[in-house]
Design an enzyme around this catalytic site. Structure first.
Site, PDB file in Angstrom:
ATOM      1  N   GLU A 172       5.377  -4.833  -0.517  1.00 21.63           N
ATOM      2  CA  GLU A 172       5.883  -3.757   0.334  1.00 21.63           C
ATOM      3  C   GLU A 172       6.283  -4.255   1.720  1.00 21.63           C
ATOM      4  O   GLU A 172       5.678  -3.864   2.734  1.00 21.63           O
ATOM      5  CB  GLU A 172       4.835  -2.639   0.457  1.00 21.63           C
ATOM      6  CG  GLU A 172       4.439  -2.034  -0.871  1.00 21.63           C
ATOM      7  CD  GLU A 172       3.449  -0.863  -0.706  1.00 21.63           C
ATOM      8  OE1 GLU A 172       3.108  -0.505   0.426  1.00 21.63           O
ATOM      9  OE2 GLU A 172       3.042  -0.309  -1.739  1.00 21.63           O
ATOM     10  N   GLU A 197       2.057  -0.885  -8.610  1.00 19.37           N
ATOM     11  CA  GLU A 197       1.065   0.080  -8.091  1.00 19.37           C
ATOM     12  C   GLU A 197       1.512   1.491  -8.427  1.00 19.37           C
ATOM     13  O   GLU A 197       2.695   1.823  -8.286  1.00 19.37           O
ATOM     14  CB  GLU A 197       0.931   0.023  -6.559  1.00 19.37           C
ATOM     15  CG  GLU A 197       0.232  -1.172  -6.003  1.00 19.37           C
ATOM     16  CD  GLU A 197       0.153  -1.144  -4.476  1.00 19.37           C
ATOM     17  OE1 GLU A 197       0.157  -0.041  -3.886  1.00 19.37           O
ATOM     18  OE2 GLU A 197       0.095  -2.238  -3.899  1.00 19.37           O
TER      19      GLU A 197
HETATM   20  O1  IFM Z   1      -3.479   0.951  -0.363  1.00 20.84           O
HETATM   21  C1  IFM Z   1      -2.098   0.822  -0.368  1.00 20.84           C
HETATM   22  C2  IFM Z   1      -1.685  -0.569  -0.809  1.00 20.84           C
HETATM   23  O2  IFM Z   1      -2.248  -1.557   0.007  1.00 20.84           O
HETATM   24  C3  IFM Z   1      -0.184  -0.720  -0.736  1.00 20.84           C
HETATM   25  N1  IFM Z   1       0.472   0.346  -1.444  1.00 20.84           N
HETATM   26  C4  IFM Z   1       0.059   1.687  -1.182  1.00 20.84           C
HETATM   27  C5  IFM Z   1      -1.443   1.819  -1.318  1.00 20.84           C
HETATM   28  C6  IFM Z   1      -1.892   3.261  -1.046  1.00 20.84           C
HETATM   29  O3  IFM Z   1      -1.510   3.677   0.222  1.00 20.84           O
END
Ligand code: IFM
Length: 459
Positions: free
Chosen positions: A167, A366
């Site tokens: 990200e 994710e």
């Molecule tokens: O916890 C975060 C993660 O580190 C990166 N993506 C989003 C998740 C939830 O906010």
């Protein structure tokens, strides 16, 4: 389980975490300070003053966590490597004890029959590099390549799937223009330089990973699904500017080898007066990838608005003439995020439409939700909302695959409750509860649900 989506043979089920969010052991075995240590120890920066000093104590408890993964039945585990454990000041020789920790973790995973998937950068930049300019300066991308070469030199033989950055939007924009992530800056052109140098760092790291002969290389993005609040031209323009900042600034260079055509409308003078884009950078950034990692949680409703700061010379890179509106009539999780699963399908089919054959296979690196978990009298966590969220999002994912999007795997966020950055420990994303007083792990109902889903695919 009859109403559950069925995924094709070979589809990878996994779980994900990140170093600073779970490891703890912040001052052990030669680890240097990262920007998140400094940020979280600065009064007022994180909710409740929470820090990652101890977190889930995974650094010491990793065998127990790998046992949970084995019992869950996942084929792959996505974790991240803390750069300041490997190079405490972000440059120079490797800290052997740091390498040894990840080596032990990888061996434990392989022994449990779980494929390691390593992210090289999930936001814990060595503070010494931030002191020299951080991602605002190109040198940090060069240091990142050196760090990648060290890590790959030690783990490439055992780790098949590699992610350069997690990200980068958060690193560049939350870190250098919104100021809600480390290092907490609120800047204009330097934040855009940071975005570009993250892309350059990605390109340099891809080269190092290829040289080390790893099986798969990718990057993880968190594309937003931006929907105009109305059909008006003004709101559509606003949604395009939001898209440019969140998505196109990454996907256009990486997947199409170009800078977004809408960047001038989005950033005006902040981008036209830049000098950080050098000849040859696009070739470096656009190297072929084996997969694109996509993190997805919720959609965003966007409306046109004036600049928040009228004086262009004081403007930050996130001041792009749009505001977020509240998504109507849907459930919200404990992050106050709207839960709208069908937008997951739309995001993925939209990526396919925009990039066509240039879109590599996708791994969902994710997806998950923070809910208002409670421990019941029976000692269990009956997190029905999380189960529904996962079920609906996996179904939406399957629909995107039916529509022609090549998705190869899904990693639930997250294996454990953990340090949710500026929001500290109050937000719980885990499918396993962590009691931060005792470090006891309790698999929630969602863990048992995911376990059954995985088991059903093993035949
Ligand atoms: O916890 C975060 C993660 O580190 C990166 N993506 C989003 C998740 C939830 O906010």
């Amino acid at each position: 389980m009859s109403d559950l989506p069925v995924f094709p043979e070979g589809f990878v089920f996994g779980a994900a975490t990140a170093s600073y969010q779970i490891e703890g052991a912040a001052n052990e075995d030669g680890r240097g300070p990262s920007i998140w240590d400094v940020y979280s120890h600065t009064p007022g920066r994180t909710d409740g003053g929470d820090t990652g000093d101890v977190a889930c104590d995974h650094y010491h408890r990793y065998p127990e966590d790998v046992a949970l993964l084995r019992d869950l039945g996942v084929e792959s585990y996505r974790f991240s490597i803390a750069w300041p454990r490997i190079q405490p000041t972000g440059q120079g020789p490797a800290n052997q004890k740091g390498l040894d920790f990840y080596s032990r973790l990888v061996d434990e995973l392989l022994e449990a029959g779980i494929e390691p998937a390593a992210t090289l950068y999930h936001w814990d930049l060595p503070q010494a590099l931030e002191d020299k300019g951080g991602w605002r300066v190109r040198e940090t991308a060069e240091r990142f390549a050196e760090y990648t070469a060290i890590v790959a030199g030690h783990l490439a033989d055992r780790v098949p799937r590699w992610i350069t950055l997690n990200e980068p939007w958060c690193s560049a924009f939350l870190g250098y223009s919104v100021g809600r992530h480390a290092p907490g800056a609120q800047e204009g052109t330097p934040a855009l330089a940071a975005a570009h140098h993250l892309l350059v760092g990605h390109g340099l790291a891809v080269k190092e990973l290829r040289a080390a002969g790893v099986r798969e290389v990718g990057i993880t993005l968190n594309p937003d699904f931006n929907v105009p609040a109305t059909d008006s031209d003004a709101d559509r323009g606003a949604a395009l500017r939001a898209d440019t900042q969140h998505n196109l600034v990454w996907t256009d260079p990486i997947l199409a080898g170009r800078y977004p055509a809408s960047d001038e409308d989005t950033w005006g003078e902040l981008i036209t007066r830049q000098d950080f884009r050098l000849d040859g950078d696009l070739d470096l950034i656009a190297q072929p990838l084996d997969f694109l990692g996509v993190n997805y949680y919720r959609p965003t409703l966007v409306a046109d608005a004036p600049h928040r700061e009228p004086d262009a010379s004081l403007r930050t890179a996130s001041d792009n003439r749009y505001v977020e509106r509240s998504w109507p009539d849907v459930r919200r999780n404990s992050m106050n995020w709207p839960v709208v699963p069908e937008t997951f399908t739309q995001l993925l089919t939209g990526l396919k439409e925009r990039y066509g054959d240039a879109l590599p296979p996708i791994h969902i690196t994710e997806n998950g939700t923070a809910e208002y978990d409670e421990v019941s009298a029976d000692g269990a966590v009956h997190d029905a909302d999380r189960v529904t969220y996962l079920q609906e999002h996996l179904t939406a994912l399957r629909t995107a695959m039916d529509a022609g999007v090549d998705v190869r795997g899904y990693y639930v966020w997250s294996l454990l409750d953990n340090f949710e950055w500026a929001l500290g420990y109050a937000k719980r994303f885990g499918i396993v509860r962590v009691d931060y007083d005792t470090q006891e792990r309790t698999p929630k109902d969602s863990y048992h649900w995911y376990r059954k889903l995985i088991e059903a695919h093993k035949g």
